[in-house]
Scaffold this motif. Structure first.
Motif, mmCIF file in Angstrom:
data_model
loop_
_atom_site.group_PDB
_atom_site.id
_atom_site.type_symbol
_atom_site.label_atom_id
_atom_site.label_comp_id
_atom_site.label_asym_id
_atom_site.label_seq_id
_atom_site.Cartn_x
_atom_site.Cartn_y
_atom_site.Cartn_z
ATOM 1 N N ASP A 275 33.297 41.876 46.108
ATOM 2 C CA ASP A 275 32.891 41.149 47.323
ATOM 3 C C ASP A 275 31.890 40.039 47.022
ATOM 4 O O ASP A 275 31.911 38.980 47.658
ATOM 5 C CB ASP A 275 32.272 42.129 48.325
ATOM 6 C CG ASP A 275 33.322 42.916 49.095
ATOM 7 O OD1 ASP A 275 34.525 42.623 48.922
ATOM 8 O OD2 ASP A 275 32.937 43.827 49.855
ATOM 9 N N LYS A 276 31.029 40.266 46.034
ATOM 10 C CA LYS A 276 29.983 39.281 45.764
ATOM 11 C C LYS A 276 30.503 38.034 45.050
ATOM 12 O O LYS A 276 29.794 37.029 44.952
ATOM 13 C CB LYS A 276 28.856 39.914 44.953
ATOM 14 C CG LYS A 276 29.274 40.414 43.575
ATOM 15 C CD LYS A 276 28.106 41.125 42.894
ATOM 16 C CE LYS A 276 28.518 41.711 41.550
ATOM 17 N NZ LYS A 276 27.413 42.486 40.943
ATOM 18 N N ASP A 277 31.720 38.104 44.546
ATOM 19 C CA ASP A 277 32.305 36.943 43.872
ATOM 20 C C ASP A 277 33.816 36.972 44.082
ATOM 21 O O ASP A 277 34.589 37.295 43.184
ATOM 22 C CB ASP A 277 31.971 36.963 42.378
ATOM 23 C CG ASP A 277 32.472 35.706 41.656
ATOM 24 O OD1 ASP A 277 32.897 34.764 42.355
ATOM 25 O OD2 ASP A 277 32.451 35.682 40.417
ATOM 26 N N PRO A 281 38.936 36.946 39.986
ATOM 27 C CA PRO A 281 39.092 38.389 39.778
ATOM 28 C C PRO A 281 38.090 38.914 38.766
ATOM 29 O O PRO A 281 37.673 38.203 37.846
ATOM 30 C CB PRO A 281 40.525 38.514 39.259
ATOM 31 C CG PRO A 281 40.833 37.185 38.654
ATOM 32 C CD PRO A 281 40.092 36.172 39.483
ATOM 33 N N CYS A 282 37.709 40.164 38.952
ATOM 34 C CA CYS A 282 36.787 40.803 38.011
ATOM 35 C C CYS A 282 37.482 41.872 37.182
ATOM 36 O O CYS A 282 36.854 42.517 36.335
ATOM 37 C CB CYS A 282 35.594 41.415 38.744
ATOM 38 S SG CYS A 282 36.024 42.720 39.923
ATOM 39 N N GLY A 283 38.781 42.095 37.430
ATOM 40 C CA GLY A 283 39.480 43.118 36.681
ATOM 41 C C GLY A 283 40.952 43.163 37.037
ATOM 42 O O GLY A 283 41.460 42.342 37.815
ATOM 43 N N MET A 284 41.629 44.164 36.485
ATOM 44 C CA MET A 284 43.081 44.263 36.637
ATOM 45 C C MET A 284 43.515 45.716 36.533
ATOM 46 O O MET A 284 42.924 46.514 35.784
ATOM 47 C CB MET A 284 43.769 43.436 35.545
ATOM 48 C CG MET A 284 45.276 43.503 35.540
ATOM 49 S SD MET A 284 46.008 42.461 34.241
ATOM 50 C CE MET A 284 45.662 40.830 34.930
ATOM 51 N N ASP A 308 27.954 46.934 39.896
ATOM 52 C CA ASP A 308 26.582 47.164 40.354
ATOM 53 C C ASP A 308 26.467 47.047 41.869
ATOM 54 O O ASP A 308 26.144 45.991 42.424
ATOM 55 C CB ASP A 308 25.612 46.172 39.690
ATOM 56 C CG ASP A 308 25.521 46.380 38.190
ATOM 57 O OD1 ASP A 308 25.795 47.506 37.740
ATOM 58 O OD2 ASP A 308 25.186 45.418 37.481
ATOM 59 N N GLY A 309 26.759 48.122 42.550
ATOM 60 C CA GLY A 309 26.492 48.227 43.977
ATOM 61 C C GLY A 309 27.311 47.326 44.877
ATOM 62 O O GLY A 309 26.828 46.931 45.935
ATOM 63 N N ASP A 310 28.517 46.997 44.499
ATOM 64 C CA ASP A 310 29.317 46.126 45.335
ATOM 65 C C ASP A 310 30.708 46.715 45.494
ATOM 66 O O ASP A 310 31.190 47.475 44.638
ATOM 67 C CB ASP A 310 29.423 44.728 44.706
ATOM 68 C CG ASP A 310 29.835 43.671 45.718
ATOM 69 O OD1 ASP A 310 29.748 43.951 46.921
ATOM 70 O OD2 ASP A 310 30.235 42.587 45.299
ATOM 71 N N ASN A 311 31.371 46.372 46.602
ATOM 72 C CA ASN A 311 32.743 46.811 46.795
ATOM 73 C C ASN A 311 33.675 46.062 45.848
ATOM 74 O O ASN A 311 33.565 44.850 45.672
ATOM 75 C CB ASN A 311 33.196 46.543 48.236
ATOM 76 C CG ASN A 311 32.592 47.522 49.224
ATOM 77 O OD1 ASN A 311 32.307 48.669 48.882
ATOM 78 N ND2 ASN A 311 32.413 47.084 50.449
ATOM 79 N N LEU A 316 42.558 39.966 46.972
ATOM 80 C CA LEU A 316 41.598 39.309 47.856
ATOM 81 C C LEU A 316 41.587 39.986 49.222
ATOM 82 O O LEU A 316 42.634 40.125 49.865
ATOM 83 C CB LEU A 316 41.966 37.831 48.018
ATOM 84 C CG LEU A 316 41.542 36.901 46.866
ATOM 85 C CD1 LEU A 316 42.182 35.533 47.043
ATOM 86 C CD2 LEU A 316 40.025 36.781 46.828
ATOM 87 N N ASN A 317 40.406 40.432 49.669
ATOM 88 C CA ASN A 317 40.234 41.064 50.979
ATOM 89 C C ASN A 317 41.103 42.312 51.151
ATOM 90 O O ASN A 317 41.468 42.684 52.266
ATOM 91 C CB ASN A 317 40.561 40.054 52.100
ATOM 92 C CG ASN A 317 39.722 38.806 52.011
ATOM 93 O OD1 ASN A 317 38.504 38.873 51.833
ATOM 94 N ND2 ASN A 317 40.364 37.645 52.116
#
Length: 334
Positions: A275-277, A281-284, A308-311, A316-317
């Motif tokens: 959610d913070k970025d 993408p941050c992964g797969m 770190d503490g984020d969904n 996307l969404n």
């Protein structure tokens, strides 16, 4: 279509086997293929191509191994073992042909030949405490530890990684023996779809490279060194410098973790976002399978900083992923 494939197509599998509970289950793993590498130089050739030690592979063990590009990205993941005259490589069937062709290109003058052995064998996946007694008529002694292996006239039995403390095995045998053994297996165990086996692999956090994820990951990104798939003391292989550099220079910034998600679809290669970025993408997803409640269980390769503490969402969404702990420890280099 062979008699075996016709027979399997006629069978009704359960859809509620989780792979880690109940009286035990067995599945026909038709999504896996086999390659046989034979010849005087077979072990040496593969030793110089794969991430694990092949030259010292003994007849009573199996090992995981990867095949990388020169940039250190995984083209394939294998379960490998020795037969009397070959080194056997088990691989996802959707990439077998291209991987086999690529390996064969590099044989050159080596006395080694790689052949498709898929149709000559049946691969059965079996899980649960009840499996060993059922198998006793073919394998009086089963492997006592994961990645142990025994051979009898009935074929090869490999104990793979346990799932939630439950032992699991692969029986590699001929179609004729599999057909003759079927009544006893069906009487003592629950016949389940390959999805049950895939769920158990995810529970054990054992990743598999398939077509959507080829060339996406350096081995450590999917914990491959933590589960015994990389030997850092062996000689060179394609991508070895990149793999070694990832291991020894700095903290690894990407890892693989189990997660579950309630979504309409979750398949290998789908990207996940924090959610913070949400712009990148941050992964797969590495692998995914759905349980009897319709929940997807996944192995997710992800930036560790994104946790770190984020969904973390599927797409996307999309739906929120719920992460859980690995069933094994990661090396101290993390």
């Amino acid at each position: 279509m062979t008699d075996w494939h016709q027979f399997i197509a006629s069978q009704t599998t359960t859809s509620n086997a989780t792979g880690v509970s109940g009286k035990g289950f067995f599945s026909a793993l038709t999504d896996l293929g086999l390659m046989a590498c034979s010849g005087d130089d077979a072990a040496n050739f593969l030793h110089n191509q794969l991430t694990n030690d092949v030259e010292h592979l003994t007849l009573d063990e199996a090992r995981l191994a990867g095949y990388c590009t020169p940039k250190g990205r995984l083209l394939a993941s294998f379960l490998m073992w020795r037969s009397a005259d070959s080194v056997m490589l088990e691989v996802s069937r959707d990439i077998q042909a291209t991987v086999q062709k690529r390996l064969q290109m590099f044989v050159m003058r080596a006395k080694a030949k790689i052949t498709d052995a898929t149709d000559a064998f049946v691969i059965l996946g079996l899980g649960g405490a009840a499996v060993a007694p059922v198998l006793a008529q073919w394998f009086p002694v089963v492997p006592a530890v994961p990645f142990g292996k025994v051979d009898t006239d009935a074929g090869t039995l490999v104990r793979v990684a346990d799932a939630a403390g439950v032992p699991r095995y692969q029986w590699i045998t001929s179609p004729a023996i599999a057909l003759s053994a079927w009544p006893a297996l069906d009487a003592g165990l629950e016949f389940a779809s390959p999805e049950a086996w895939r769920l158990s692999e995810i529970t054990a956090a054992i990743p598999h490279i398939t077509l959507p994820t080829q060339e996406k990951f350096v081995p450590q990104m999917i914990n491959f060194e933590a589960i015994g798939g990389v030997n850092f003391k062996k000689g060179c292989y394609p991508g070895q410098e990149i793999v070694a550099r990832s291991q020894y220079l700095g903290k690894l910034k990407r890892r693989m973790l189990p997660a579950s998600v309630s979504a309409a679809e979750a398949v290998a290669g789908m990207e996940v976002y924090a959610d913070k970025d949400a712009e990148q993408p941050c992964g797969m997803i590495v692998n995914a399978a759905r349980d009897h409640d319709g929940v997807y269980h996944c192995l997710i390769e992800i930036k560790t900083a994104a946790l770190d503490g984020d969904n973390i969402r599927l797409g996307l969404n999309g739906a929120v992923l719920h992460f859980s702990a690995l069933p094994y420890a990661l090396p101290d280099t993390v």
